[in-house]
Design an enzyme around this catalytic site. Structure first.
Site, PDB file in Angstrom:
ATOM      1  N   SER A  63       0.797  -1.224   0.000  1.00 33.69           N
ATOM      2  CA  SER A  63       0.000   0.000   0.000  1.00 33.69           C
ATOM      3  C   SER A  63       0.833   1.278   0.000  1.00 33.69           C
ATOM      4  O   SER A  63       0.286   2.362  -0.218  1.00 33.69           O
ATOM      5  CB  SER A  63      -0.967   0.007   1.189  1.00 33.69           C
ATOM      6  OG  SER A  63      -2.061  -0.844   0.917  1.00 33.69           O
TER       7      SER A  63
ATOM      8  N   LYS B 103       0.486   3.783  -2.857  1.00 34.37           N
ATOM      9  CA  LYS B 103      -0.447   4.919  -2.909  1.00 34.37           C
ATOM     10  C   LYS B 103       0.241   6.248  -2.628  1.00 34.37           C
ATOM     11  O   LYS B 103      -0.336   7.305  -2.904  1.00 34.37           O
ATOM     12  CB  LYS B 103      -1.597   4.676  -1.937  1.00 34.37           C
ATOM     13  CG  LYS B 103      -2.419   3.426  -2.269  1.00 34.37           C
ATOM     14  CD  LYS B 103      -3.570   3.229  -1.296  1.00 34.37           C
ATOM     15  CE  LYS B 103      -4.369   1.984  -1.644  1.00 34.37           C
ATOM     16  NZ  LYS B 103      -3.725   0.735  -1.193  1.00 34.37           N
TER      17      LYS B 103
ATOM     18  N   SER C  76      -6.622   3.813   2.934  1.00 30.75           N
ATOM     19  CA  SER C  76      -5.808   3.084   1.961  1.00 30.75           C
ATOM     20  C   SER C  76      -6.730   2.335   0.998  1.00 30.75           C
ATOM     21  O   SER C  76      -6.543   1.138   0.718  1.00 30.75           O
ATOM     22  CB  SER C  76      -4.863   2.098   2.665  1.00 30.75           C
ATOM     23  OG  SER C  76      -3.932   1.559   1.758  1.00 30.75           O
TER      24      SER C  76
END
Length: 223
Positions: free
Chosen positions: A62, A65, A122
């Site tokens: 993640s 991102k 997220s």
């Protein structure tokens, strides 16, 4: 002020690395977690206080991102989009697994809400919304991400999607992610405060950060 970046690979990758090193390293090294990589550095001077496998290839998960947000902040600075613009939700975006906002295809989401959803939740579906809106499609946006990585000196990074879901062709290093984190704060001081967001609401649902460090220590940022 210090910038700390720690990365872990998948369990499968860790086992592979352990097999490669087994029998060649001292016994104490066998207890080392092959997934681990870290760097602690001064974001102003660049001085490194600690590093462990900082240039070893790892999956960004993640943390991907961060680059999705970098390109969104860049689009805002260039006035290609505004915080009040509404981004369309595609079928592909709506199919992304948790964590997500359970978006509905055909509807829209405001840019500012998208930022908060990426920072706090997220949200995998929102990352695809942003990628499609800025790049036309996920593959084109991934190329934009990788090109920007090169411009930032992230030479050990390749992106294949905007959310960090598993893709064997997507990888990075702890040092590269540190460079990206520093660039986010340096290049977008106007938008960097979003990383202090603890909660946001969308479609009648309030989402809270799962970053317990932010909740326990005043002044901590969630980048």
């Amino acid at each position: 002020v210090l910038f700390v970046m720690t990365l872990f690979t998948s369990d499968a990758e860790a086992k592979r690395r352990n097999r490669v090193h087994r029998g060649k390293a001292p016994a104490a090294a066998a207890t080392t977690d092959a997934r681990y990589a870290a760097i602690i550095m001064n974001p102003v001077t660049g001085e490194v206080y600690h590093q462990k496998d900082a240039d070893a290839r790892r999956y960004p998960a993640s943390l991907t991102k961060m680059m999705t947000l970098y390109l969104l902040f860049d689009a805002l600075e260039q006035k290609k989009v505004s915080l009040n613009d509404k981004l369309p939700i595609s079928e592909l975006a709506a199919r992304q697994p948790q964590t997500n906002l359970s978006l509905t295809p055909g509807e829209t989401i405001p840019v500012e809400t998208a930022i908060k959803a990426l920072v706090v939740r997220s949200a995998n579906d929102v990352a695809v919304v942003v990628g499609e809106s800025l790049g036309g499609d996920v593959d084109s946006f991934a190329r934009m991400m990788t090109n920007k990585a090169r411009q930032l000196g992230m030479n050990g990074t390749v992106f294949k999607n905007p959310n960090g879901l598993p893709n064997s062709g997507q990888y990075t290093t702890a040092r590269d992610m540190a460079k990206l984190g520093i660039a986010l704060k340096r290049d977008f001081p106007r938008y960097y405060p979003y990383f202090r967001t603890l909660q946001f609401s969308h479609d009648g649902v309030t989402y809270y950060t799962h970053n317990r460090v932010m909740r326990r220590y005043a002044g901590t940022e969630g980048l």
